[in-house]
Design an enzyme around this catalytic site. Structure first.
Site, PDB file in Angstrom:
ATOM      1  N   ASP A  75      12.017  -5.935 -18.981  1.00 51.12           N
ATOM      2  CA  ASP A  75      10.731  -5.823 -17.963  1.00 51.12           C
ATOM      3  C   ASP A  75      11.666  -5.821 -16.785  1.00 51.12           C
ATOM      4  OD1 ASP A  75       8.551  -5.744 -16.860  1.00 51.12           O
ATOM      5  OD2 ASP A  75       7.907  -7.714 -17.680  1.00 51.12           O
ATOM      6  N   ASP A  76      10.800  -5.436 -15.707  1.00 52.33           N
ATOM      7  CA  ASP A  76      11.490  -5.327 -14.390  1.00 52.33           C
ATOM      8  C   ASP A  76      11.656  -6.473 -13.603  1.00 52.33           C
ATOM      9  OD1 ASP A  76       8.830  -5.878 -12.734  1.00 52.33           O
ATOM     10  OD2 ASP A  76       8.325  -4.321 -14.019  1.00 52.33           O
ATOM     11  N   CYS A  99      13.894  -1.889   1.006  1.00 47.62           N
ATOM     12  CA  CYS A  99      13.529  -2.706  -0.078  1.00 47.62           C
ATOM     13  C   CYS A  99      14.120  -2.235  -1.258  1.00 47.62           C
ATOM     14  CB  CYS A  99      12.116  -2.892   0.219  1.00 47.62           C
ATOM     15  SG  CYS A  99      11.133  -3.884  -1.249  1.00 47.62           S
ATOM     16  N   SER A 156       7.332   0.387 -15.741  1.00 50.31           N
ATOM     17  CA  SER A 156       8.659   0.362 -15.091  1.00 50.31           C
ATOM     18  C   SER A 156       9.769  -0.362 -15.908  1.00 50.31           C
ATOM     19  CB  SER A 156       8.517  -0.401 -13.696  1.00 50.31           C
ATOM     20  OG  SER A 156       7.950  -1.807 -14.262  1.00 50.31           O
ATOM     21  N   GLY A 175      -1.397   0.536  -4.560  1.00 52.45           N
ATOM     22  CA  GLY A 175      -2.314  -0.326  -4.049  1.00 52.45           C
ATOM     23  C   GLY A 175      -3.642   0.204  -4.850  1.00 52.45           C
ATOM     24  N   CYS A 216       8.715 -12.860   0.041  1.00 54.46           N
ATOM     25  CA  CYS A 216       8.815 -11.801   0.768  1.00 54.46           C
ATOM     26  C   CYS A 216       7.841 -11.788   1.686  1.00 54.46           C
ATOM     27  CB  CYS A 216       8.642 -10.614  -0.298  1.00 54.46           C
ATOM     28  SG  CYS A 216       8.702  -8.789   0.918  1.00 54.46           S
ATOM     29  N   ASN A 244       1.723   0.551   5.900  1.00 50.87           N
ATOM     30  CA  ASN A 244       2.421   0.054   4.568  1.00 50.87           C
ATOM     31  C   ASN A 244       3.338  -1.106   5.103  1.00 50.87           C
ATOM     32  OD1 ASN A 244       3.511  -0.746   2.399  1.00 50.87           O
ATOM     33  ND2 ASN A 244       4.948   1.280   2.374  1.00 50.87           N
ATOM     34  N   GLY A 245       3.090  -2.155   4.818  1.00 47.63           N
ATOM     35  CA  GLY A 245       4.203  -3.222   5.290  1.00 47.63           C
ATOM     36  C   GLY A 245       3.328  -4.783   5.954  1.00 47.63           C
ATOM     37  N   CYS A 296      17.340  -4.501   1.729  1.00 45.46           N
ATOM     38  CA  CYS A 296      16.861  -5.986   1.706  1.00 45.46           C
ATOM     39  C   CYS A 296      16.907  -6.553   0.370  1.00 45.46           C
ATOM     40  CB  CYS A 296      15.573  -5.943   2.395  1.00 45.46           C
ATOM     41  SG  CYS A 296      14.808  -7.603   2.265  1.00 45.46           S
ATOM     42  N   CYS A 320      14.635 -11.250  -1.526  1.00 44.06           N
ATOM     43  CA  CYS A 320      13.635 -11.935  -2.653  1.00 44.06           C
ATOM     44  C   CYS A 320      14.758 -12.656  -3.563  1.00 44.06           C
ATOM     45  CB  CYS A 320      13.051 -11.288  -3.123  1.00 44.06           C
ATOM     46  SG  CYS A 320      13.453  -9.606  -3.885  1.00 44.06           S
ATOM     47  N   TYR A 338      10.940  -1.523  -9.013  1.00 44.07           N
ATOM     48  CA  TYR A 338       9.584  -1.533  -9.609  1.00 44.07           C
ATOM     49  C   TYR A 338       8.529  -0.576  -8.939  1.00 44.07           C
ATOM     50  CZ  TYR A 338       4.869  -3.659 -10.404  1.00 44.07           C
ATOM     51  OH  TYR A 338       3.676  -3.777 -10.789  1.00 44.07           O
ATOM     52  N   CYS A 341       0.808  -1.408  -0.047  1.00 37.92           N
ATOM     53  CA  CYS A 341      -0.031   0.017  -0.106  1.00 37.92           C
ATOM     54  C   CYS A 341       0.787   1.148  -0.118  1.00 37.92           C
ATOM     55  CB  CYS A 341      -0.884  -0.164   1.227  1.00 37.92           C
ATOM     56  SG  CYS A 341      -0.034  -0.213   2.780  1.00 37.92           S
TER      57      CYS A 341
END
Length: 509
Positions: free
Chosen positions: A371-372, A262, A309, A51, A408, A125-126, A457, A460, A268, A24
């Site tokens: 692409d991302d 992140c 993106s 979001g 993630c 958010n998170g 971080c 992923c 992205y 979000c």
């Protein structure tokens, strides 16, 4: 030192499974004498990319807090009359893509709660990795719940500690000692705005200034730009900011830990015009494309990007190799999400509802498509097929980040490793699956060279998790043979019973 001033007196249907979604976007404003509801609406429109499931605005008018929220996009939820009916001097807004909790009105934010006679509204958010434990403890203490979101857990935990200490900022500080995960939150009561961020700085939050006594917090700087606010700084990891008639008060609520922003924000999530550590997201993605061209060049006739993106890295890729850069895919920007159950036929046409190939540009040409990321592979497969059906002779896919192999747990909806194609297939097998003529990913080293020097971080890509993942939270989410690496241990307070935290803090003092 405790500040007595914050004391209390008791869509058209598409298949989005392939796309990585951030949970979000958060926006908060303190601006006496201004139309804070309308300014918040504009801020949320700037953050709509973060979001699309639901949106909401809560306004404090000095006496109480009013909230308007619903499922859908900002433009579908708020009318001019809605905004006009929400006067006040402080507000918080939220756009949500749910990674914790069902898509429901109760799960939509801001989350409204009460602390005694005081109403608060929280935008989050998170994701909190220990929310299940905290929820069970709060229920044991007699605290009721209306949803299954971790945001409600945070609000109720803040409420519990506030009732014990009679100060919201104390309540926030004690809650931050217990919650684990990646989070950026904004909270309003009737006469104040609070903003706080996890001690690793995983999820973003910035502070901006509208004028001498008006302040804004937001997930990205693009939300400041739209209302004319000036960026001041990032909210520091572990910091709590309180904004009220008394000005801005900052407190380091919990000690900052190893920085772990992140990195997918740069790849992205963030809008290209947002600025992080003095650099635009566009410039970072452009540099990713240049680095990708050095690592995996291609002899082709045209370089294209997957909107949106993928466009800056595609441009960087083309310029680095001296290749033509052009449009090969047209994005339909008027596809809105709805909650109509999709049929299989609709799922199959989902990508075509968002993207269409441009035969005039791609027919008879060898194409590099940038692409991302590749998550599950289904969308990439459809786009490659679309380009070849439009007449492309060859389609070479280049991805401006490493392979997404690990789930993630900090606010992105990739929590099950079996859904990630790169966790199950090597690049050659992924290439065969999507039907490309070649495929290459940017190396992690190349990605890190393309972004500001900072701690990130990268779980992923690597399985190195900055916040310890409780076994109960990750059970069944890793494939056999994958062993995640926790880079830190959960805080002492998070392993305690809720009622023991205050006693422990008093003993430490």
């Amino acid at each position: 030192m405790r500040d007595e001033r914050d004391g209390l007196d008791f869509d058209v249907v598409t298949d989005d499974a392939e796309t990585i979604h951030e949970e979000c976007g958060v926006f908060g404003i303190w601006a006496p004498g201004r139309d804070v509801a309308r300014l918040t609406y504009f801020g949320l429109r700037a953050l709509q990319h973060r979001g699309q499931d639901s949106a909401g605005i809560a306004v404090g008018d000095g006496q109480t807090v009013l909230v308007r929220k619903d499922l859908g996009l900002c433009g579908q939820i708020f009318s001019d009359a809605d905004l006009a009916a929400m006067p006040g001097k402080v507000a918080v807004g939220h756009v949500r893509y749910g990674t914790s909790g069902a898509r429901s009105w109760e799960a939509a934010q801001p989350h409204l709660s009460t602390i005694g006679d005081v109403i608060i509204a929280l935008a989050h958010n998170g994701t909190l990795v220990n929310s299940d434990k905290l929820r069970l403890e709060l229920i044991r203490l007699g605290v009721p719940f209306l949803s299954d979101t971790d945001s409600e857990v945070a609000a109720k935990l803040i409420g519990y500690f506030t009732e014990q200490t009679s100060h919201i900022r104390e309540g926030i500080r004690n809650a931050m000692e217990m919650i684990e995960g990646g989070y950026a939150m904004a909270l309003v009561r009737e006469n104040a705005l609070y903003a706080f961020r996890d001690p690793h700085g995983i999820r973003p939050l910035v502070l901006g200034k509208l004028d001498d006594d008006s302040w804004v917090v937001a997930s990205e700087t693009c939300a400041l730009d739209i209302i004319g606010a000036k960026f001041q700084r990032q909210v520091r990891p572990g910091e709590v900011i309180r904004i009220s008639d008394d000005g801005v008060v900052s407190e380091q609520a919990v000690e900052p830990r190893a920085c772990a922003t992140c990195i997918f924000e740069h790849v992205y999530f963030a809008r290209p015009d947002s600025v992080v550590n003095g650099r635009s997201v566009y410039s970072m993605r452009y540099e990713m494309g240049r680095q990708l061209a050095r690592e995996a060049p291609a002899d082709v006739d045209l370089v294209i990007g997957v909107p949106d993106s993928g466009l800056p890295p595609a441009e960087g890729f083309a310029h680095e190799l001296g290749l033509p850069f052009g449009e090969g895919l047209i994005k339909n920007r008027y596809v809105a999400r709805t909650f109509i159950a999709p049929t299989q036929e609709m799922r199959e046409m989902g990508v075509r509802m968002k993207l269409n190939a441009l035969p005039d540009n791609v027919e008879g040409k060898r194409i590099v498509m940038v692409d991302d990321s590749i998550v599950r592979g289904t969308t990439s497969k459809q786009i490659v097929r679309m380009l070849k059906e439009a007449g492309a002779k060859e389609v070479h896919v280049r991805i401006n980040c490493p392979e997404v192999k690990w789930p993630c747990f900090y606010g992105i909806d990739t929590a099950v490793q079996s859904q990630l194609i790169s966790a199950r297939k090597d690049p050659e097998e992924v290439c065969d699956f999507i039907g490309a003529d070649s495929l290459a990913f940017l190396s992690l080293e190349g990605l890190l060279r393309s972004v500001p020097t900072d701690g990130y971080c990268d779980a992923c890509y690597t399985g190195r998790y900055p916040v310890e993942i409780p076994p109960a939270f990750s059970a069944g989410k890793f494939l056999d043979g994958y062993e995640p690496q926790n880079l830190s241990r959960a805080s002492r307070a998070s392993r305690m019973q809720i009622e023991d935290v205050l006693t422990s803090n008093e003993e430490d003092e």
